[in-house]
Design an enzyme around this catalytic site. Sequence first.
Site, PDB file in Angstrom:
ATOM      1  N   ASP A 248      46.875 108.318  90.109  1.00 58.43           N
ATOM      2  CA  ASP A 248      46.506 107.235  89.190  1.00 58.43           C
ATOM      3  C   ASP A 248      47.651 106.869  88.257  1.00 58.43           C
ATOM      4  O   ASP A 248      48.018 105.699  88.124  1.00 58.43           O
ATOM      5  CB  ASP A 248      45.287 107.636  88.346  1.00 58.43           C
ATOM      6  CG  ASP A 248      43.991 107.600  89.136  1.00 58.43           C
ATOM      7  OD1 ASP A 248      44.006 107.093  90.277  1.00 58.43           O
ATOM      8  OD2 ASP A 248      42.969 108.074  88.615  1.00 58.43           O
ATOM      9  N   ASP A 261      44.458 111.437  85.486  1.00 53.01           N
ATOM     10  CA  ASP A 261      43.408 110.991  86.407  1.00 53.01           C
ATOM     11  C   ASP A 261      42.303 110.338  85.577  1.00 53.01           C
ATOM     12  O   ASP A 261      41.694 110.991  84.725  1.00 53.01           O
ATOM     13  CB  ASP A 261      42.855 112.187  87.190  1.00 53.01           C
ATOM     14  CG  ASP A 261      42.194 111.773  88.488  1.00 53.01           C
ATOM     15  OD1 ASP A 261      42.498 110.678  88.995  1.00 53.01           O
ATOM     16  OD2 ASP A 261      41.359 112.537  89.011  1.00 53.01           O
ATOM     17  N   LYS A 263      38.662 108.825  85.144  1.00 53.04           N
ATOM     18  CA  LYS A 263      37.345 108.958  85.747  1.00 53.04           C
ATOM     19  C   LYS A 263      36.315 108.182  84.924  1.00 53.04           C
ATOM     20  O   LYS A 263      36.454 108.038  83.703  1.00 53.04           O
ATOM     21  CB  LYS A 263      36.910 110.428  85.819  1.00 53.04           C
ATOM     22  CG  LYS A 263      37.820 111.307  86.660  1.00 53.04           C
ATOM     23  CD  LYS A 263      37.773 110.917  88.131  1.00 53.04           C
ATOM     24  CE  LYS A 263      38.654 111.823  88.965  1.00 53.04           C
ATOM     25  NZ  LYS A 263      38.689 111.387  90.386  1.00 53.04           N
TER      26      LYS A 263
END
Length: 342
Positions: A248, A261, A263
Site C-alpha cells: 500500500d 497497510d 485497512k
Amino acid sequence: MLLLGMKPFQLLSKRHERLNVLWAKVLHKQVSFSTSSCFYSKKKKVNGYEGIDQEKYADLVRSVTSKVGAQTPERMFQEDQFLYGKVLKSKPPASGDDSKTPQNWMPLVNPDKIILTIEKTDPRIPLKIGLPARSQTTKLPSVTRVLQHTMPMEQAFYLERWKQKMIMELGEEGFIEYTAAVFSQGKLFHASLEALFMSPEDSVMEKESMEVSGYLASVQHVLENISRVKVLESAVQHEVLHYRGLVDCVAAYRDKLCVIDWKTSEKPKPSLRDTFDNPLQVAAYIGAINHDKNYNFHVDCGLIVVAYKDGSPAHPHFMDLDLCSKYWNKWLLRLEEYEKRE
C-alpha cells in the site's frame, strides 16, 4: 388346695398363649406391609424431569412438538443461544509458533543489500511499480494467497460463522452485493489516499470524497504524522523466497520508515491482535522489499491503520523491529506450510 393353687397358673398360661398369637399376627402384618412397600417402591418409576424448570423450556418444547413448519437455521441459532447463552470467544491457546524455527530461515533485513547513494528516480515522486504480466508470476504465490490457504482452523471457523450469519440476514445475493460494496469502498479509499499523497495541495474529487469521507476523516490524525512517502501501491517480490505482493505505502511515521497497510473496518479494532493476519502480511512485505533490488532502501518497521466509515478516529498499530521480526518468523512458517501443501 392343689386344685385351687393351679387355677391362677392356668389363667396366666392361657393369657400368655393369647398374647403370643396376637404378637405373631402383629408381626405378620408388619412384615407383609414392609414387603409390599418394598415391592411397590421397586416397581415405582422415578420421573427424571420432575426437577426441571418446565416454564423456562416451555417455548422450546412447543417448538419441537409443534407441527407448524421445520426448524430453520435462524431458529436453531436462537434455540442454541437460549439453551447455552451467547457464544463467547475464548482466548486462543498460546501458539507454539514462537518456539518453532523455520527450516529455511532468512533475516528480515538483508545484510547483503547494497544501497546506492545516488537515487535513480526523483525522491520527491513516490515509487510505483506495476504488477508484472500474469505469465511471469503464475509460479509465484501472493502473500494474500499464502495466508488464506494456511489460515488457522479457529480463525477459519469464525470467518465462516460470520459469513453464514451475514447470509442469513442479507440472503445469498445480498451478501454478494455487500462484499462487492466493501471491496469497492476499500479500493476507492486507497485511491483517495494515493491522490492526497501525490498532490497534497489538491482536494479529492467530490464524488469520491462523498463515498469515503468517513474513512478519510478517520485517518486525519494519522496523516499528520506521516512524511517522506517513498512507495505507493507498488508490486514487490522476494527474490530468494519467491513470493510477491502489492504494498500500500512506504513512508515515515513519526520519523520511522514503515510499510503502511491501510485497512477499513465496521467494528473497532483497538489492539494489534484484532487485525488477525495483517501483521504477518506487513512483515512479509517488509522482508520482500529488503530483498528486492528495485527498492534502494531498507525498512524494518510496520504500521497497520484501521479506518472507520463513521469517521471515528482510526487505530494505528505500530510495529517496531522486534515485533516485525516475531511476525516475520510466523510468516516463514506459514510460507513453508503452504509450499508443503502445494
